[in-house]
Design a protein around this motif. Structure first.
Motif, PDB file in Angstrom:
ATOM      1  N   THR B 101       0.821  -1.221   0.000  1.00 58.42           N
ATOM      2  CA  THR B 101       0.000   0.000   0.000  1.00 58.42           C
ATOM      3  C   THR B 101       0.858   1.276   0.000  1.00 58.42           C
ATOM      4  N   THR B 102       2.184   1.121   0.070  1.00 60.80           N
ATOM      5  CA  THR B 102       3.062   2.281   0.260  1.00 60.80           C
ATOM      6  C   THR B 102       3.170   3.128  -1.000  1.00 60.80           C
ATOM      7  N   LEU B 103       2.940   4.415  -0.840  1.00 56.74           N
ATOM      8  CA  LEU B 103       3.092   5.389  -1.925  1.00 56.74           C
ATOM      9  C   LEU B 103       4.480   6.006  -1.786  1.00 56.74           C
ATOM     10  N   ASN B 104       5.171   6.188  -2.909  1.00 51.74           N
ATOM     11  CA  ASN B 104       6.568   6.662  -2.809  1.00 51.74           C
ATOM     12  C   ASN B 104       6.695   8.013  -2.114  1.00 51.74           C
ATOM     13  N   THR B 105       5.715   8.887  -2.293  1.00 54.21           N
ATOM     14  CA  THR B 105       5.783  10.211  -1.675  1.00 54.21           C
ATOM     15  C   THR B 105       4.999  10.298  -0.365  1.00 54.21           C
ATOM     16  N   GLY B 106       4.530   9.153   0.109  1.00 54.04           N
ATOM     17  CA  GLY B 106       3.874   9.125   1.419  1.00 54.04           C
ATOM     18  C   GLY B 106       2.666  10.031   1.489  1.00 54.04           C
ATOM     19  N   ASN B 107       2.707  10.945   2.456  1.00 61.01           N
ATOM     20  CA  ASN B 107       1.577  11.845   2.692  1.00 61.01           C
ATOM     21  C   ASN B 107       1.532  13.023   1.722  1.00 61.01           C
ATOM     22  N   VAL B 108       2.522  13.120   0.851  1.00 60.93           N
ATOM     23  CA  VAL B 108       2.600  14.241  -0.095  1.00 60.93           C
ATOM     24  C   VAL B 108       2.215  13.737  -1.489  1.00 60.93           C
ATOM     25  N   ILE B 109       1.376  14.490  -2.171  1.00 60.75           N
ATOM     26  CA  ILE B 109       1.050  14.144  -3.557  1.00 60.75           C
ATOM     27  C   ILE B 109       1.614  15.248  -4.448  1.00 60.75           C
ATOM     28  N   ASN B 110       2.523  14.885  -5.323  1.00 60.31           N
ATOM     29  CA  ASN B 110       3.078  15.880  -6.247  1.00 60.31           C
ATOM     30  C   ASN B 110       3.430  15.197  -7.570  1.00 60.31           C
TER      31      ASN B 110
END
Lengths: 120, 120
Positions: B101-110
């Motif tokens: 489930t891990t997104l590379n930018t974590g809590n930041v969306i850019n």
């Protein structure tokens, strides 16, 4: 929070087939293990298991083939698949990544079963 | 079921900060990523993240210190801890182990967010 150096960490223990827990990643664990000779045939009912070789060569036996895993290579053994690890040559050092519920001997309980692997 | 050679796998892509999924271990994934320069400060609300360096040097910035991770070393960043990865020198190659489930930018969306990392 500290980094771990694999060479230094492997130097801290000498037992074969006795994984050391090197860290937790949520419900998974990274373990370090030294293999020598043949292990025992087993499977894991639920847990997939990653083997990353950092020294020596791992021969993974399956019922229908073998796969040789060299330094810098990894293999994922899916749950349910019977396998038997063997260290080719003298010994091999392996980084394991698997759920923290994984028992080293899987469905088999014998004198090489490690119920609660030690931390590094 | 096939083994993966890390050197060969890293040679199949050139994009930076764009992890490739190299395998699934139950609910975890092993990903390969190339880092160059600085990334973005972020944290992961729930996911711990393991960084194993296979080429170059990773400097992990935290709010109170930095940790330099060299080849053959790994670092686990616990969930909730703000961090910012940087490749020292030219580039660095990193094996990531983390929940799927891990997104590379974590809590930041850019613009560096990778919503669905490609397989190798």
């Amino acid at each position: 929070m500290e980094k771990i150096n694999l060479t230094q960490a492997f130097a801290t223990f000498s037992e074969y087939w006795s994984p050391r827990v090197a860290g937790d990643i949520n419900a998974s664990q990274i373990k370090l293990a030294k293999f020598k000779g043949m292990f025992d045939w087993h499977h894991h009912e639920h847990e997939d298991e990653l083997f990353l070789v950092v020294s020596g060569t791992l021969r993974m036996h399956f019922r229908d083939r073998v796969i040789d895993v060299a330094v810098g290579e990894f293999l994922i053994v899916p749950h349910g698949v019977e396998h038997c690890p063997e260290a080719l040559g003298d010994e091999c050092h392996v980084v394991l990544l698997e759920p923290n519920t994984t028992l080293n001997t899987g469905n088999v309980i014998n004198d090489r079963t490690v119920q609660a692997p030690s931390p590094l």
